[in-house]
Design a protein around this motif. Structure first.
Motif, PDB file in Angstrom:
ATOM      1  N   UNK A  46       8.857  14.681   4.527  1.00  0.00           N
ATOM      2  CA  UNK A  46       9.659  14.731   3.405  1.00  0.00           C
ATOM      3  C   UNK A  46       8.854  14.685   2.450  1.00  0.00           C
ATOM      4  N   UNK A  47       7.255  14.257   3.180  1.00  0.00           N
ATOM      5  CA  UNK A  47       6.515  13.915   2.239  1.00  0.00           C
ATOM      6  C   UNK A  47       4.951  14.197   2.914  1.00  0.00           C
ATOM      7  N   UNK A  48       4.328  14.062   2.209  1.00  0.00           N
ATOM      8  CA  UNK A  48       2.758  13.992   2.396  1.00  0.00           C
ATOM      9  C   UNK A  48       2.151  12.280   1.389  1.00  0.00           C
ATOM     10  N   UNK A  49       0.900  11.998   2.217  1.00  0.00           N
ATOM     11  CA  UNK A  49       0.248  11.265   1.162  1.00  0.00           C
ATOM     12  C   UNK A  49      -0.952  11.685   1.134  1.00  0.00           C
ATOM     13  N   UNK A  50      -1.794  12.227   0.894  1.00  0.00           N
ATOM     14  CA  UNK A  50      -2.869  12.673   0.407  1.00  0.00           C
ATOM     15  C   UNK A  50      -3.450  12.117  -0.408  1.00  0.00           C
TER      16      UNK A  50
END
Ligand code: CA
Length: 224
Positions: A46-50
């Motif tokens: 759903x999302x990526x924390x990068x």
């Protein structure tokens, strides 16, 4: 909702993961840019924390590569510095938002929820070949930061040559992509338009970056 966290600082990664799990997210954590890239391609998050500074491959490159591969998962990039440059670069590579370290966990969750509400929005990264840049989102083209005005057809033609730079793109492919597979006119139209492009992106700069490969097609080369 499954979220991927790519962060090499183990303590910080664990804290983010625990916090997000407490908020009801499923979380996968990796500590290496290449692992992050692989996971993001293979799974539907759903999302990526990068994070940006990562072993294997840095966050900018991971983000740019995903966008180039048509993966539009919302990305929240963690910038280490407060510098404007970092933030601008994060957005240039196709990240949707950024957060400067150190950050409060509440802010991270709020930003993440905002991204999730927005969902995946295709926003192609800026293309670069040598000193030539093309931004498919704003439809801006420039050489050495000098703006170049292109018609829609010229833009589409150049975009395809830039996406496949270093490769020879056949006249047939150019017609299919730029004029459409039903195009029934004279295929020499491609030469005419390549000529228009040369007058705009090469001649004024004393360059010859669009090569004609006889019998094969055209190839765009970097000028430096
Ligand atoms: Ca790091």
């Amino acid at each position: 909702m499954r979220v991927l966290v790519v962060e090499d600082e183990q303590q910080l990664a664990a804290t983010i993961a625990e916090g997000l799990q407490a908020e009801g997210f499923d979380v996968d954590v990796v500590h290496d840019g290449l692992d992050g890239l692989w996971r993001a391609r293979e799974n539907s998050y759903a999302a990526i924390v990068l994070d940006i500074l990562l072993p294997g491959m840095n966050g900018y490159k991971v983000c740019r590569t995903l966008r180039a591969d048509d993966v539009w998962t919302p990305i929240l990039m963690l910038t280490a510095k407060d510098g404007e440059e970092d933030e601008a670069e994060a957005l240039d590579t196709g990240a949707d938002d950024f957060l400067s370290k150190p950050f409060s966990f509440l802010v991270l969750v709020a930003r993440l929820r905002a991204l999730l509400r927005r969902g995946a929005t295709p926003r192609p990264a800026v293309l670069e070949v040598g000193s030539l840049t093309l931004d498919p989102a704003t439809r801006a083209c420039a050489r050495h930061d000098e703006p170049i005005s292109l018609t829609a057809r010229e833009f589409a033609l150049l975009e395809l040559l830039m996406r496949r730079s270093d490769a020879v793109v056949s006249k047939r492919d150019l017609i299919d992509e730029v004029w459409g597979p039903d195009f029934a006119g004279d295929p020499n139209i491609v030469e005419v338009y390549v000529g228009y492009l040369r007058k705009k992106i090469d001649t004024p700069f004393d360059l010859q970056t669009i090569q004609t490969v006889r019998g094969a097609g055209y190839r765009l080369l970097p000028d430096a």
